[in-house]
Every structure is written in C-alpha cells, then in structure tokens.
Design a protein around this motif. Structure first.
Motif, mmCIF file in Angstrom:
data_model
loop_
_atom_site.group_PDB
_atom_site.id
_atom_site.type_symbol
_atom_site.label_atom_id
_atom_site.label_comp_id
_atom_site.label_asym_id
_atom_site.label_seq_id
_atom_site.Cartn_x
_atom_site.Cartn_y
_atom_site.Cartn_z
ATOM 1 N N THR A 273 -1.118 -0.213 -2.350
ATOM 2 C CA THR A 273 -1.832 -1.405 -2.702
ATOM 3 C C THR A 273 -1.355 -2.635 -2.973
ATOM 4 O OG1 THR A 273 -3.946 0.140 -3.047
ATOM 5 C CG2 THR A 273 -4.022 -2.117 -3.563
ATOM 6 N N GLU A 274 -0.440 -2.357 -3.922
ATOM 7 C CA GLU A 274 0.626 -3.478 -4.477
ATOM 8 C C GLU A 274 1.630 -4.235 -3.284
ATOM 9 O OE1 GLU A 274 3.047 -1.963 -7.586
ATOM 10 O OE2 GLU A 274 1.472 -1.375 -8.835
ATOM 11 N N ARG A 277 -0.774 -6.313 -1.111
ATOM 12 C CA ARG A 277 -1.022 -7.482 -1.508
ATOM 13 C C ARG A 277 0.155 -8.641 -1.311
ATOM 14 N NH1 ARG A 277 -3.010 -5.901 -6.103
ATOM 15 N NH2 ARG A 277 -5.059 -6.152 -5.666
ATOM 16 N N PHE A 278 1.327 -7.744 -1.871
ATOM 17 C CA PHE A 278 2.550 -8.461 -1.934
ATOM 18 C C PHE A 278 2.733 -9.081 -0.485
ATOM 19 C CE2 PHE A 278 7.217 -9.104 -1.689
ATOM 20 C CZ PHE A 278 7.483 -9.706 -2.726
ATOM 21 N N THR A 279 2.504 -8.045 0.638
ATOM 22 C CA THR A 279 2.813 -8.488 1.937
ATOM 23 C C THR A 279 1.909 -9.541 2.399
ATOM 24 O OG1 THR A 279 3.979 -6.434 2.489
ATOM 25 C CG2 THR A 279 2.994 -7.596 4.292
ATOM 26 N N ALA A 280 0.537 -9.608 2.298
ATOM 27 C CA ALA A 280 -0.502 -10.265 2.488
ATOM 28 C C ALA A 280 -0.147 -11.791 2.041
ATOM 29 C CB ALA A 280 -1.873 -9.904 2.037
ATOM 30 N N GLU A 281 0.361 -12.035 0.824
ATOM 31 C CA GLU A 281 0.512 -12.946 0.172
ATOM 32 C C GLU A 281 1.433 -14.002 0.751
ATOM 33 O OE1 GLU A 281 -1.116 -12.173 -4.316
ATOM 34 O OE2 GLU A 281 0.842 -12.040 -3.861
ATOM 35 N N ARG A 282 2.383 -13.334 1.425
ATOM 36 C CA ARG A 282 3.650 -13.804 2.175
ATOM 37 C C ARG A 282 3.788 -14.107 3.776
ATOM 38 N NH1 ARG A 282 4.496 -11.812 -2.593
ATOM 39 N NH2 ARG A 282 5.767 -12.550 -4.050
ATOM 40 N N VAL A 283 2.820 -13.450 4.505
ATOM 41 C CA VAL A 283 2.804 -13.608 5.727
ATOM 42 C C VAL A 283 1.335 -14.091 6.293
ATOM 43 C CG1 VAL A 283 4.438 -11.667 6.080
ATOM 44 C CG2 VAL A 283 1.996 -11.227 6.212
ATOM 45 N N ASP A 284 1.389 -14.622 7.575
ATOM 46 C CA ASP A 284 0.311 -15.169 8.052
ATOM 47 C C ASP A 284 -0.385 -14.422 9.199
ATOM 48 O OD1 ASP A 284 0.058 -17.682 6.442
ATOM 49 O OD2 ASP A 284 1.668 -18.513 7.574
ATOM 50 N N VAL A 285 0.088 -13.179 9.148
ATOM 51 C CA VAL A 285 -0.237 -12.151 10.265
ATOM 52 C C VAL A 285 -1.063 -10.906 9.554
ATOM 53 C CG1 VAL A 285 1.573 -12.823 11.815
ATOM 54 C CG2 VAL A 285 2.105 -11.128 10.175
ATOM 55 N N PRO A 286 -1.845 -10.211 10.476
ATOM 56 C CA PRO A 286 -2.531 -9.256 9.933
ATOM 57 C C PRO A 286 -1.578 -7.970 9.074
ATOM 58 C CG PRO A 286 -3.429 -9.652 12.139
ATOM 59 C CD PRO A 286 -2.170 -10.485 11.899
ATOM 60 N N VAL A 287 -2.163 -7.538 8.246
ATOM 61 C CA VAL A 287 -1.411 -6.337 7.577
ATOM 62 C C VAL A 287 -2.195 -5.029 7.913
ATOM 63 C CG1 VAL A 287 -0.834 -5.401 5.372
ATOM 64 C CG2 VAL A 287 -0.441 -7.754 5.796
ATOM 65 N N GLY A 289 -2.741 -1.526 6.329
ATOM 66 C CA GLY A 289 -2.280 -0.653 5.022
ATOM 67 C C GLY A 289 -2.487 0.752 5.208
ATOM 68 N N VAL A 290 -1.449 1.239 4.581
ATOM 69 C CA VAL A 290 -1.282 2.765 4.640
ATOM 70 C C VAL A 290 -0.872 3.319 3.282
ATOM 71 C CG1 VAL A 290 -0.363 4.833 5.703
ATOM 72 C CG2 VAL A 290 -0.325 2.420 6.757
ATOM 73 N N GLY A 291 -1.592 4.363 2.736
ATOM 74 C CA GLY A 291 -1.148 4.841 1.568
ATOM 75 C C GLY A 291 -2.070 5.303 0.779
ATOM 76 N N GLY A 292 -2.537 6.440 0.633
ATOM 77 C CA GLY A 292 -3.268 7.003 -0.491
ATOM 78 C C GLY A 292 -4.698 6.822 -0.049
ATOM 79 N N ILE A 293 -5.307 6.790 1.228
ATOM 80 C CA ILE A 293 -6.543 6.391 1.190
ATOM 81 C C ILE A 293 -7.336 7.947 1.544
ATOM 82 C CG2 ILE A 293 -8.189 5.586 2.906
ATOM 83 C CD1 ILE A 293 -6.133 3.171 3.382
ATOM 84 N N ARG A 301 -10.454 -1.046 -1.580
ATOM 85 C CA ARG A 301 -9.243 -1.856 -2.362
ATOM 86 C C ARG A 301 -8.116 -2.551 -1.525
ATOM 87 N NH1 ARG A 301 -7.804 2.447 -4.500
ATOM 88 N NH2 ARG A 301 -9.739 2.602 -6.009
ATOM 89 N N ASN A 302 -7.876 -1.829 -0.480
ATOM 90 C CA ASN A 302 -6.720 -2.360 0.281
ATOM 91 C C ASN A 302 -7.260 -3.463 1.117
ATOM 92 O OD1 ASN A 302 -4.975 -0.630 -0.832
ATOM 93 N ND2 ASN A 302 -4.892 0.905 0.962
ATOM 94 N N ILE A 303 -8.437 -3.233 1.723
ATOM 95 C CA ILE A 303 -8.945 -4.558 2.475
ATOM 96 C C ILE A 303 -9.078 -5.697 1.676
ATOM 97 C CG2 ILE A 303 -10.861 -5.502 3.705
ATOM 98 C CD1 ILE A 303 -11.208 -2.372 4.602
ATOM 99 N N ARG A 304 -9.656 -5.691 0.565
ATOM 100 C CA ARG A 304 -9.583 -6.871 -0.493
ATOM 101 C C ARG A 304 -8.472 -7.409 -0.883
ATOM 102 N NH1 ARG A 304 -14.874 -7.746 -3.123
ATOM 103 N NH2 ARG A 304 -13.878 -8.948 -4.431
ATOM 104 N N ALA A 305 -7.619 -6.255 -1.013
ATOM 105 C CA ALA A 305 -5.877 -6.686 -1.085
ATOM 106 C C ALA A 305 -5.260 -7.484 0.109
ATOM 107 C CB ALA A 305 -5.154 -5.450 -1.634
ATOM 108 N N GLY A 306 -5.924 -7.475 1.020
ATOM 109 C CA GLY A 306 -5.174 -8.258 2.399
ATOM 110 C C GLY A 306 -5.067 -7.696 3.615
ATOM 111 N N ALA A 307 -5.331 -6.107 3.654
ATOM 112 C CA ALA A 307 -5.082 -5.357 4.878
ATOM 113 C C ALA A 307 -6.425 -5.559 5.737
ATOM 114 C CB ALA A 307 -5.346 -3.814 4.615
#
Length: 352
Positions: A273-274, A277-287, A289-293, A301-307
C-alpha cells in the motif's frame, strides 16, 4: 469448487506447488464446459459502479488475477468466470524454462503468506502465443507479463523481451515488463535506469501498447523515483506496484519464513500500500496495486491509495474461488458507505 473451507485442509496437506497444480487442473477441466457457465452465474458481480477504465482498457470490476497463477495462459476464461475483472498471464520468457529445483513454493500458514522461488517456469513464448491464438479468450482484459530468460545475458535482455512480446502481441490487451522478480539471477539489475530504458524503448519502437512496468518493493526510494521518472519521460501507460519481496518482517511465525524467494500475501500488505501511494503520487498514469489483498477492505485501501485496479494471487490460495465475488460485493458496500458513485471516484481519495 464449492465448500472451499472444507476442501482447503485437504489441499493444504499437499505440497504447495502440488496443490496449485491440482486446482489448476480442475479449473482447466471445467473451462469451456457448462460448469464454467455455472461458475460465472455464481461468482460474477455485474454492477456498473465497479467498472474502471485504465490505459484504454475497460475493466468490469477492479479485481484481477496477478501473473504467476496462470503462467502458460491455460485458464484465463474460467478465471474470468470466477468473477475477476482481468487476468494477467505469465511470466512469459522467450525460452521454455523448467524453473528452479523443487521444492520452490512454501505456504506460511500462520502468516497467510507464500514464499516462492519458481524461477519463471513456463512453456516459452512460442507455445504460449500459439495457445492464446487457438483459444477463446475471456471478455475481460488479458495482460501478458514478460520476463527475461535465465540464460540470456543482461546486455541482450531487450532482444529477449522483444521476442516474447512479438509472440503474444496479437492476443493480449496489455503488456507488462517484469524486471522485478527476485527468482531469476540478476533480473533486478534491469531496474536501473539505463537497462530499463533500453528494454522499454525497444518495445515502444515496435508499437507495444499499453505498456506497463512491474517494480520491486525492495528498491531503495531514490531508485524507485528514478524508475518512475523514466515512466513519465517515456510516457508509459502504467505501473504495477509491487512484486514479491525478499525482506522478511520480524512478525513472521511460520517454519518456512527463512526460505529463499519472494514473499507475498498478508505480510507485505502495508508495504504494498505504501508503494502504491508513493507511485501514484509521482506518475500520471494508472497504477495496478498488488500485494496482500484478501478482503474488500484491503482492495479499497489500495484503491484509495491510488490504484485503479488491483491484483491478487495469495489471497486466492487462502480464501478460495469466491474471493473476487466477496471483494466486489464488499466494495459496493464501501462505496455506499463513503458516498462514492463508483470505484473511479474512490481512486486516490487518500492522496494529498
């Protein structure tokens, strides 16, 4: 496929890879039969509020199957019938590979995790591309995850990726450059800027699109920023965050916690999730999210973080075939709770 809670203890008595092969064979056996239609009726959640558009693809819901579950593109249709909104096949390599010696997959039951050191075992790009050409692919996006053959020198990596891409290009809806698996010697060196740029531009030059890159959670922050700068500079179509990790949290309790390989599942949830969020804040393309779902709350949580969409594998092992349906039904409840009209309104809601 029914009563997974009753079946799981039996499967868990088998070695992890054997159990995976058993489930894979069962799914392959029902694909294209009336049973698949029954699964579709039971597990798919059709609701326009779940729909997401990302890198030119229309996802009926945001929950997908991560690469590694269907390495050889043998069961994409039946996975879609289990309610998944997209399926990523692979990793595909130019050469057919047996992978690393067995045992190479370990359940961390107490931690709801898996450690694997599979080593890109797959049938090879020629055979996988031919299989995709011959079968009826599902009505959800199918991605092709491409890795480097073990015997290919790093300095020739772009040719290896290109060969695989050309074999699957006509049959996949998006393409992922995987330079982050911890189980192929030297592969993660391809995440440095010079190597990564060489691979990505080679694929862009032949029209690979949508083109995404999958990054490791183990990269130091400056290296992640460097890779994301390259994503922006090359105008890539998306980023997958993240792959498995070689780190071992102190919280791990399983007897297999010290096995070599990549750790996935609940133990990497917060780290994933971290990084989303770190990625979504630095790119203008879709992310992606993978890991522990495992649950709707995890996905949300991951969608709200930018996925834009999420993927899972380990959760499917522990929760069974209803996981996509359960997550999608739960997401609808969470959207209602928070007053969002649809998933797309929730994407990045927690970003500054």
């Amino acid at each position: 496929m029914y009563g997974y809670d009753a079946v799981r203890p039996l499967l868990f008595q088998l070695p992890a890879e054997t159990a995976h092969g058993t489930v894979h064979s069962l799914l392959k056996g029902v694909q294209g039969t009336p049973v698949e239609q029954l699964l579709r009726a039971q597990y798919r959640v059709d609701d326009s509020r779940l729909a997401v558009t990302a890198f030119g693809q229309s996802f009926p819901n945001p929950v997908g199957v991560a690469a590694g579950f269907d390495k050889n593109a043998q069961i994409p249709s039946v996975l879609a019938s289990l309610g998944f909104g997209h399926v990523e096949i692979g990793g595909v390599t130019a050469e057919a590979q047996d992978g690393n010696p067995k045992p190479r997959m370990f359940r961390l039951r107490e931690d709801e995790g898996i450690i694997n050191r599979m080593g890109f075992n797959n049938h090879g790009a020629d055979r996988i591309g031919a299989r995709m050409a011959m079968q009826s692919l599902p009505d959800v996006p199918v991605g092709a995850n491409i890795g480097k053959s073990k015997t290919t020198p790093l300095e020739s990596a772009e040719e290896d990726y290109l060969y695989s891409y050309e074999r699957v290009s006509a049959h996949a809806d998006y393409f992922v450059v995987n330079v982050s698996s911890p189980n192929t010697p030297g592969l993660r060196e391809l995440q440095n800027r010079e190597n990564l740029e060489r691979i990505l531009t080679t694929l862009q030059d032949v029209g690979a699109s949508p083109l995404l890159v999958k990054l490791s959670p183990d990269l130091p922050e400056p290296a992640i920023e460097d890779a994301l700068d390259l994503v922006n500079e090359l105008d890539l179509d998306g980023v997958i965050a993240t792959n498995t990790t070689t780190e071992r949290p102190d919280s791990l309790r399983s007897q297999y916690r010290d096995e070599e390989g990549g750790l996935s599942g609940r133990p990497i949830q917060s780290r994933a999730t971290e990084m989303i969020r770190f990625t979504a804040e630095r790119v203008d393309v879709p992310v992606i999210g993978v890991g522990g779902i495992f649950t709707a709350e995890d996905a949300y949580r991951n969608i709200r973080a930018g996925a834009h969409v999420v993927q899972l594998y380990t959760g499917l092992v522990y929760r069974g075939p209803s996981i996509a349906r359960d997550i999608n039904e739960g997401l609808l409840e969470l959207l209602d709770r928070d007053g969002f009209e649809g998933i797309e309104d929730a994407i990045g809601a927690d970003l500054n």
